[in-house]
Design a protein around this motif. Structure first.
Motif, mmCIF file in Angstrom:
data_model
loop_
_atom_site.group_PDB
_atom_site.id
_atom_site.type_symbol
_atom_site.label_atom_id
_atom_site.label_comp_id
_atom_site.label_asym_id
_atom_site.label_seq_id
_atom_site.Cartn_x
_atom_site.Cartn_y
_atom_site.Cartn_z
ATOM 1 N N GLU A 1 0.832 -1.208 0.000
ATOM 2 C CA GLU A 1 0.000 0.000 0.000
ATOM 3 C C GLU A 1 0.869 1.261 0.000
ATOM 4 N N ALA A 2 2.068 1.144 0.525
ATOM 5 C CA ALA A 2 2.983 2.286 0.560
ATOM 6 C C ALA A 2 3.656 2.495 -0.796
ATOM 7 N N GLY A 3 3.309 1.660 -1.792
ATOM 8 C CA GLY A 3 3.834 1.845 -3.139
ATOM 9 C C GLY A 3 5.088 1.055 -3.445
ATOM 10 N N ASP A 4 5.432 0.086 -2.635
ATOM 11 C CA ASP A 4 6.624 -0.722 -2.848
ATOM 12 C C ASP A 4 6.293 -1.841 -3.843
ATOM 13 N N PHE A 5 6.809 -1.750 -5.100
ATOM 14 C CA PHE A 5 6.519 -2.723 -6.145
ATOM 15 C C PHE A 5 6.962 -4.125 -5.736
ATOM 16 N N ALA A 6 8.155 -4.242 -5.149
ATOM 17 C CA ALA A 6 8.661 -5.556 -4.735
ATOM 18 C C ALA A 6 7.739 -6.177 -3.690
ATOM 19 N N ARG B 1 2.986 -14.753 -2.418
ATOM 20 C CA ARG B 1 2.640 -15.367 -1.123
ATOM 21 C C ARG B 1 1.163 -15.757 -1.099
ATOM 22 N N ARG B 2 0.299 -14.902 -1.632
ATOM 23 C CA ARG B 2 -1.127 -15.200 -1.694
ATOM 24 C C ARG B 2 -1.367 -16.472 -2.513
ATOM 25 N N ALA B 3 -0.689 -16.589 -3.656
ATOM 26 C CA ALA B 3 -0.837 -17.770 -4.509
ATOM 27 C C ALA B 3 -0.333 -19.026 -3.794
ATOM 28 N N ARG C 1 4.485 -5.594 -3.449
ATOM 29 C CA ARG C 1 3.255 -6.023 -4.135
ATOM 30 C C ARG C 1 3.468 -7.371 -4.820
ATOM 31 N N LYS C 2 4.627 -7.521 -5.465
ATOM 32 C CA LYS C 2 4.939 -8.777 -6.144
ATOM 33 C C LYS C 2 5.031 -9.913 -5.118
#
Length: 193
Positions: free
Chosen positions: A168-173, A181-183, A175-176
């Motif tokens: 949410e803080a905008g960190d692309f790594a 992890r969700r998968a 988000r990836k």
């Protein structure tokens, strides 16, 4: 023998004080289980002090007990094919049952009269342990019982929350990493991993 249906926690914790029927207070001294675990090691774990609802037994390898610096720790491997095992796994997983109790006879104890309006304090120094039980109403409220699967799920959820906060803080790594992890969690909970 450990699997996702393993239940563990503390049957008793040293030093914690409980009120016994409004008549006196009670606590367990460190080491009070040492002798009984050595001399009378074949203890059973049951549901709510009902000897007809056995969940595990030390001699069968379905219950492990050990005294440590905190108290009496247990690891239980309930049989999910029995009604008792299903009840234990289900109620502990939901945390409807999250405490323990035990039946014992005191071998050595000391008493303190209590100061002012305090009830007398009984300190159990040595005891004979007869059984341990999973219960919704433990005498000592600081006891615990958790399902291994629940603990792993809580740890994974906390890790996901930390990753999501970074994303949410905008960190692309981040988000990836969250997507990966969700998968992985989806696959694990569906039994593919």
């Amino acid at each position: 023998m450990a699997d996702s249906n393993t239940i563990s926690g503390y049957v008793a914790r040293f030093g914690d004080i409980t009120n016994v029927g409004g008549d006196f207070r009670e606590r367990l001294a460190p080491g009070c289980f040492t002798r009984t675990l050595r001399e009378m090691p074949d203890v059973v774990m049951i549901l709510d002090h009902d000897s007809g609802r056995v969940l595990g037994r030390v001699s069968a390898g379905s219950l492990q007990l050990r005294e440590d610096s905190v108290g009496l720790h247990f690891t239980l491997y309930p049989d999910p094919t029995t009604p008792e095992g299903q009840t234990a796994i289900g109620t502990v997983a939901r945390q409807d049952v999250k405490g323990c109790s035990f039946s014992f006879s005191a071998r050595s104890e000391s008493w303190d009269d209590g100061a002012g309006d305090q009830l007398p304090l009984r300190t159990i120094e040595d005891l004979d342990l007869w059984e341990c039980t999973l219960t919704a109403f433990p005498q000592y409220e600081t006891t615990s019982a958790v399902l291994a699967r629940s603990a792993a799920r809580d740890n994974a959820a906390n890790a996901m929350r930390r990753i999501a906060e970074k994303a949410e803080a905008g960190d692309f790594a981040a988000r990836k990493a969250a997507a990966i992890r969700r998968a992985e969690m989806e696959m694990k909970f569906r039994g593919y991993a």
